[in-house]
Design a protein around this motif. Structure first.
Motif, PDB file in Angstrom:
ATOM      1  N   ASP A  64       0.834  -1.209   0.000  1.00 52.38           N
ATOM      2  CA  ASP A  64       0.000   0.000   0.000  1.00 52.38           C
ATOM      3  C   ASP A  64       0.867   1.256   0.000  1.00 52.38           C
ATOM      4  O   ASP A  64       0.820   2.083   0.916  1.00 52.38           O
ATOM      5  CB  ASP A  64      -0.931  -0.011   1.213  1.00 52.38           C
ATOM      6  CG  ASP A  64      -2.042   1.040   1.085  1.00 52.38           C
ATOM      7  OD1 ASP A  64      -2.191   1.603  -0.009  1.00 52.38           O
ATOM      8  OD2 ASP A  64      -2.730   1.281   2.086  1.00 52.38           O
ATOM      9  N   ALA A  66       0.679   3.907  -1.627  1.00 56.38           N
ATOM     10  CA  ALA A  66      -0.027   5.185  -1.707  1.00 56.38           C
ATOM     11  C   ALA A  66      -0.674   5.578  -0.383  1.00 56.38           C
ATOM     12  O   ALA A  66      -1.214   6.683  -0.257  1.00 56.38           O
ATOM     13  CB  ALA A  66      -1.092   5.127  -2.805  1.00 56.38           C
ATOM     14  N   GLY A  67      -0.638   4.684   0.596  1.00 56.26           N
ATOM     15  CA  GLY A  67      -1.273   4.952   1.883  1.00 56.26           C
ATOM     16  C   GLY A  67      -0.494   5.937   2.733  1.00 56.26           C
ATOM     17  O   GLY A  67       0.683   6.228   2.479  1.00 56.26           O
ATOM     18  N   THR A  68      -1.142   6.450   3.769  1.00 55.69           N
ATOM     19  CA  THR A  68      -0.524   7.399   4.692  1.00 55.69           C
ATOM     20  C   THR A  68       0.293   6.656   5.737  1.00 55.69           C
ATOM     21  O   THR A  68      -0.209   5.748   6.398  1.00 55.69           O
ATOM     22  CB  THR A  68      -1.603   8.240   5.396  1.00 55.69           C
ATOM     23  OG1 THR A  68      -2.415   8.884   4.412  1.00 55.69           O
ATOM     24  CG2 THR A  68      -0.967   9.286   6.298  1.00 55.69           C
ATOM     25  N   LEU A  69       1.560   7.032   5.860  1.00 55.01           N
ATOM     26  CA  LEU A  69       2.441   6.383   6.829  1.00 55.01           C
ATOM     27  C   LEU A  69       2.014   6.709   8.253  1.00 55.01           C
ATOM     28  O   LEU A  69       1.481   7.790   8.525  1.00 55.01           O
ATOM     29  CB  LEU A  69       3.884   6.811   6.601  1.00 55.01           C
ATOM     30  CG  LEU A  69       4.549   6.367   5.289  1.00 55.01           C
ATOM     31  CD1 LEU A  69       5.951   6.952   5.186  1.00 55.01           C
ATOM     32  CD2 LEU A  69       4.607   4.851   5.202  1.00 55.01           C
ATOM     33  N   VAL A  70       2.266   5.765   9.164  1.00 54.24           N
ATOM     34  CA  VAL A  70       1.970   5.960  10.583  1.00 54.24           C
ATOM     35  C   VAL A  70       3.277   5.923  11.370  1.00 54.24           C
ATOM     36  O   VAL A  70       4.342   5.662  10.812  1.00 54.24           O
ATOM     37  CB  VAL A  70       0.993   4.873  11.098  1.00 54.24           C
ATOM     38  CG1 VAL A  70      -0.334   4.973  10.384  1.00 54.24           C
ATOM     39  CG2 VAL A  70       1.597   3.477  10.930  1.00 54.24           C
ATOM     40  N   ASP A  71       3.194   6.149  12.649  1.00 55.64           N
ATOM     41  CA  ASP A  71       4.367   6.110  13.520  1.00 55.64           C
ATOM     42  C   ASP A  71       4.942   4.688  13.533  1.00 55.64           C
ATOM     43  O   ASP A  71       4.322   3.758  14.035  1.00 55.64           O
ATOM     44  CB  ASP A  71       3.959   6.533  14.930  1.00 55.64           C
ATOM     45  CG  ASP A  71       5.159   6.671  15.877  1.00 55.64           C
ATOM     46  OD1 ASP A  71       6.256   6.210  15.507  1.00 55.64           O
ATOM     47  OD2 ASP A  71       4.978   7.217  16.972  1.00 55.64           O
ATOM     48  N   GLN A  72       6.156   4.531  12.948  1.00 50.55           N
ATOM     49  CA  GLN A  72       6.755   3.211  12.814  1.00 50.55           C
ATOM     50  C   GLN A  72       7.070   2.584  14.171  1.00 50.55           C
ATOM     51  O   GLN A  72       6.867   1.381  14.378  1.00 50.55           O
ATOM     52  CB  GLN A  72       8.039   3.306  11.977  1.00 50.55           C
ATOM     53  CG  GLN A  72       7.863   3.981  10.630  1.00 50.55           C
ATOM     54  CD  GLN A  72       6.920   3.215   9.720  1.00 50.55           C
ATOM     55  OE1 GLN A  72       7.121   2.045   9.441  1.00 50.55           O
ATOM     56  NE2 GLN A  72       5.876   3.886   9.259  1.00 50.55           N
ATOM     57  N   SER A 105       7.614  -0.232   6.825  1.00 55.91           N
ATOM     58  CA  SER A 105       6.893   0.751   6.009  1.00 55.91           C
ATOM     59  C   SER A 105       5.392   0.632   6.258  1.00 55.91           C
ATOM     60  O   SER A 105       4.611   0.443   5.326  1.00 55.91           O
ATOM     61  CB  SER A 105       7.203   0.554   4.522  1.00 55.91           C
ATOM     62  OG  SER A 105       6.860  -0.771   4.124  1.00 55.91           O
ATOM     63  N   ASN A 107       1.548   1.642   7.202  1.00 59.55           N
ATOM     64  CA  ASN A 107       0.671   2.784   6.988  1.00 59.55           C
ATOM     65  C   ASN A 107      -0.696   2.506   7.610  1.00 59.55           C
ATOM     66  O   ASN A 107      -0.864   1.536   8.353  1.00 59.55           O
ATOM     67  CB  ASN A 107       0.563   3.108   5.493  1.00 59.55           C
ATOM     68  CG  ASN A 107       0.125   1.915   4.670  1.00 59.55           C
ATOM     69  OD1 ASN A 107      -0.761   1.165   5.080  1.00 59.55           O
ATOM     70  ND2 ASN A 107       0.747   1.709   3.531  1.00 59.55           N
ATOM     71  N   GLU A 108      -1.663   3.324   7.291  1.00 57.93           N
ATOM     72  CA  GLU A 108      -2.957   3.250   7.958  1.00 57.93           C
ATOM     73  C   GLU A 108      -3.674   1.923   7.735  1.00 57.93           C
ATOM     74  O   GLU A 108      -4.358   1.418   8.624  1.00 57.93           O
ATOM     75  CB  GLU A 108      -3.845   4.410   7.492  1.00 57.93           C
ATOM     76  CG  GLU A 108      -3.420   5.760   8.050  1.00 57.93           C
ATOM     77  CD  GLU A 108      -4.362   6.873   7.641  1.00 57.93           C
ATOM     78  OE1 GLU A 108      -5.196   6.631   6.738  1.00 57.93           O
ATOM     79  OE2 GLU A 108      -4.287   7.965   8.223  1.00 57.93           O
ATOM     80  N   SER A 109      -3.543   1.330   6.538  1.00 58.97           N
ATOM     81  CA  SER A 109      -4.223   0.062   6.269  1.00 58.97           C
ATOM     82  C   SER A 109      -3.671  -1.064   7.136  1.00 58.97           C
ATOM     83  O   SER A 109      -4.415  -1.908   7.638  1.00 58.97           O
ATOM     84  CB  SER A 109      -4.093  -0.300   4.787  1.00 58.97           C
ATOM     85  OG  SER A 109      -2.735  -0.500   4.421  1.00 58.97           O
TER      86      SER A 109
END
Length: 255
Positions: A64, A66-72, A105, A107-109
């Motif tokens: 994903d 194209a998704g928005t990254l979150v706090d790793q 890597s 993300n939100e999904s």
């Protein structure tokens, strides 16, 4: 164990590293109820809605990009907590291992998929493993494969579990390092992994002076079963490396 190590009796085991143990004359209960509630509180999911399964059967997970990254860091702590919970909760093993592949890597999904597992745990905190004391010492292995489960590299995911009598004692889920061309090859490769785990368990049992002779490995693919008995006359074996054929030797030896 006192013959080998300097140790003393501290009473009946009831709690060890987040694992709760309840013993009786009929058997042993193992669960992580307290630890499960602690991580629900830690991630502020105490009052979340409950989910019936840890992951939807038709859910598809990929990178994903194209998704928005979150706090790793938060995601890794999240997954690490769930991985430790698989010590007693085999039902979340596949879903946790799938989410763990995207720790670098996320993300939100991916974060949403891991939150569903906590929603599942919210309604199943009291589930435990039951090991009856009078269960027969018969070792049985089950395995299955998820053919081309990963849409990125087309590699299979294999899962195995082992029961000693009626007690579940071992389970794992792993993405294999090879790409296969058929479901028969997928099942055949996973049965090799299951066989290796079986021999490790047999060795452990022998250390406790428990002798297990012939072990049943249960498979739902006829072609894979036939390959274990005779892999010379099957054309599909040309795609399988030599290391996956060792199961045939143990079948012929009666192991």
């Amino acid at each position: 164990m006192q013959w080998e190590f300097e140790m003393s009796m501290m009473g009946e085991l009831s709690f060890f590293l987040g694992l709760q143990v309840k013993q009786s004359k009929d058997g042993i209960f193992l669960n992580q109820n307290k630890y499960c509630k602690e991580i629900l509180k830690k991630f502020e999911m105490e009052n979340c809605k409950e989910a019936s399964t840890p992951m939807s059967t038709n859910y598809y997970m990929d990178g994903d990009l194209a998704g928005t990254l979150v706090d790793q860091t938060k995601y890794r702590v999240w997954i690490g907590s769930l991985l430790y919970l698989t010590v007693s909760r085999s039902s979340i093993m596949f879903a946790v291992c799938l989410c763990a592949q995207y720790q670098s890597s996320s993300n939100e999904s991916h974060f949403k998929a891991s939150k569903r597992m906590l929603k599942y745990l919210k309604g199943t905190t009291s589930i435990a493993l039951w090991h009856p004391s009078h269960s027969p010492m018969h070792l049985v292995g089950y395995f299955d494969s998820y053919f081309v489960g990963c849409k990125l590299d087309r590699k299979i995911t294999g899962g195995t579990c082992h029961l000693l009598g009626s007690s579940l004692i071992s389970w794992h889920s792993k993405k294999q390092a090879c790409v296969v061309l058929s479901t028969a090859e997928a099942e055949y490769i996973v049965v090799g992994s299951c066989c290796a785990q079986t021999f490790w368990i047999k060795q452990q049992l022998e250390d406790f002076r428990l002798k297990v002779s012939k072990v049943h490995l249960l498979c739902d693919n006829t072609s894979a079963i036939n390959l274990t008995k005779n892999h010379i006359q099957h054309s599909i074996t040309k795609h399988i490396e030599i290391r996956h054929h060792f199961i045939g030797d143990h079948v012929s030896n009666g192991d």
